[in-house]
Design an enzyme around this catalytic site. Sequence first.
Site, mmCIF file in Angstrom:
data_model
loop_
_atom_site.group_PDB
_atom_site.id
_atom_site.type_symbol
_atom_site.label_atom_id
_atom_site.label_comp_id
_atom_site.label_asym_id
_atom_site.label_seq_id
_atom_site.Cartn_x
_atom_site.Cartn_y
_atom_site.Cartn_z
ATOM 1 N N SER A 258 0.817 -1.217 0.000
ATOM 2 C CA SER A 258 0.000 0.000 0.000
ATOM 3 C C SER A 258 0.849 1.264 0.000
ATOM 4 C CB SER A 258 -0.948 -0.003 1.205
ATOM 5 O OG SER A 258 -0.224 -0.118 2.419
ATOM 6 N N LYS B 236 9.364 1.129 8.923
ATOM 7 C CA LYS B 236 9.257 1.657 10.279
ATOM 8 C C LYS B 236 9.333 0.511 11.280
ATOM 9 C CE LYS B 236 6.451 5.638 8.876
ATOM 10 N NZ LYS B 236 5.159 6.353 9.040
ATOM 11 N N GLY C 145 7.054 9.658 8.508
ATOM 12 C CA GLY C 145 6.165 10.654 9.089
ATOM 13 C C GLY C 145 4.731 10.166 9.098
ATOM 14 N N SER D 281 1.705 9.333 7.656
ATOM 15 C CA SER D 281 1.374 9.209 6.226
ATOM 16 C C SER D 281 0.670 7.898 5.912
ATOM 17 C CB SER D 281 2.658 9.323 5.396
ATOM 18 O OG SER D 281 3.662 8.449 5.908
ATOM 19 N N LYS E 93 6.604 4.230 17.639
ATOM 20 C CA LYS E 93 5.193 4.644 17.744
ATOM 21 C C LYS E 93 4.241 3.481 17.480
ATOM 22 C CE LYS E 93 4.762 4.737 13.099
ATOM 23 N NZ LYS E 93 3.740 4.140 12.222
ATOM 24 N N ASP F 267 3.616 11.201 13.955
ATOM 25 C CA ASP F 267 3.370 9.829 13.528
ATOM 26 C C ASP F 267 2.687 9.020 14.613
ATOM 27 O OD1 ASP F 267 3.404 7.870 11.622
ATOM 28 O OD2 ASP F 267 5.569 7.603 11.570
ATOM 29 N N ARG G 124 -2.648 -0.479 10.828
ATOM 30 C CA ARG G 124 -2.715 -1.923 11.066
ATOM 31 C C ARG G 124 -2.297 -2.263 12.496
ATOM 32 N NH1 ARG G 124 1.907 -2.859 6.604
ATOM 33 N NH2 ARG G 124 0.705 -1.143 5.761
ATOM 34 N N ASN G 125 -1.425 -1.443 13.114
ATOM 35 C CA ASN G 125 -1.028 -1.688 14.500
ATOM 36 C C ASN G 125 -2.192 -1.414 15.449
ATOM 37 O OD1 ASN G 125 2.097 -2.207 14.451
ATOM 38 N ND2 ASN G 125 1.745 -0.525 13.022
ATOM 39 N N VAL H 56 2.137 -6.628 7.094
ATOM 40 C CA VAL H 56 2.987 -6.825 8.270
ATOM 41 C C VAL H 56 2.599 -5.843 9.380
ATOM 42 C CG1 VAL H 56 5.352 -6.701 9.139
ATOM 43 C CG2 VAL H 56 4.895 -7.716 6.897
#
Length: 349
Positions: free
Chosen positions: A10, A108, A139, A141, A194, A247, A258-259, A282
């Site tokens: 994505s 990240k 950042g 996003s 984060k 972020d 997703r987190n 992921v």
Amino acid sequence: MKISMIGTGSFGTSLAMVLDSNGHDVLMYGRNKNTVNEINQEHSNKNYLKDIELKDSIKATNDLEEAVDHGEMLVLAVPVKAMRSMAKTLNEMLTKQNKKVLICHVAKGLELGTHKRVSEVLQEEFDENNYTDIAVLSGPSHAEEVSLMLPTTVSAASVNESGRKIVQDTFITKHFRVYENKDLIGVEVGGALKNIIAIAIGILDGLGFGDNTKSAVITRGLHEIARLGTKMGADPLTFMGLTGVGDLIVTAMSEHSRNFRCGKMLASGQSLDDIIENMGMVVEGVNTTKAAYELSNQFDIDMPITNVLYLYLFEGLTEDEAFFSLMMREKTSETDGLIELMKNRVDSE
């Protein structure tokens, strides 16, 4: 500029759209032949961005060597766990082609086991004569919003001014604003840690806790990020910026994250293994929680939210035990930790 996007997920797809809108020649690389064919023939990538139409100027390939040959800049949009193996392969191809490129990653997380930042992994795997610089773009996003050209602001970081300015100039558009930042460590650490707090907030949201609770965890979570990041060599002021608080807010408060969604699913009773298997993308915060927990012990840093989440994810700590552990900690001052960080920063200057 000719740019190769390594990854067809994505975020890689949304960034390819940004680069294409800026007039760059973008070639995407992906392993899934169906995805590559869909990008080339139907000009879409519905597994990741289901309602987005891609311009036919964006091409894709299953041939990694073709992608390396195409790009003056390689943008690495692959998961952290795949970054080292991908870097090894790319380095071999660059050596074979006798080619030097600018490398920019957008991952990240921290590498599990080594606890290394992504740029450290890349520096270990790429020969110095194969790249001009290694940078990161990071950042607040969400890919879903970037692909819709909704206003988004990020940071481009590198230890070299020339490299980060090239990344800034390459990506910046009227919809996608890019600031440069010389604090590579802080930008990478903020983007990684984060995700831990976002999982925690998702759990709280799923359990029905209110805004008071979530606000407290976000705020105290930022303290933890700054403490560990500064110990790793970051400038504490970075965590007040886009790749810190910015972020953190976007990742911890949105269904796009997703987190955050992983945390909500955990709160509903789903197992971590099932969530990871069914997510389709992921969840970087899971491995990063383990890495940060181990780093907090290594550096003897107080990171209560991270520690409790680690015990919840991997050691069977119950939700009631986690709540009691955080709320009944020894009494402390709110600002002592920040005062110490800023004092250390002034002393180092």
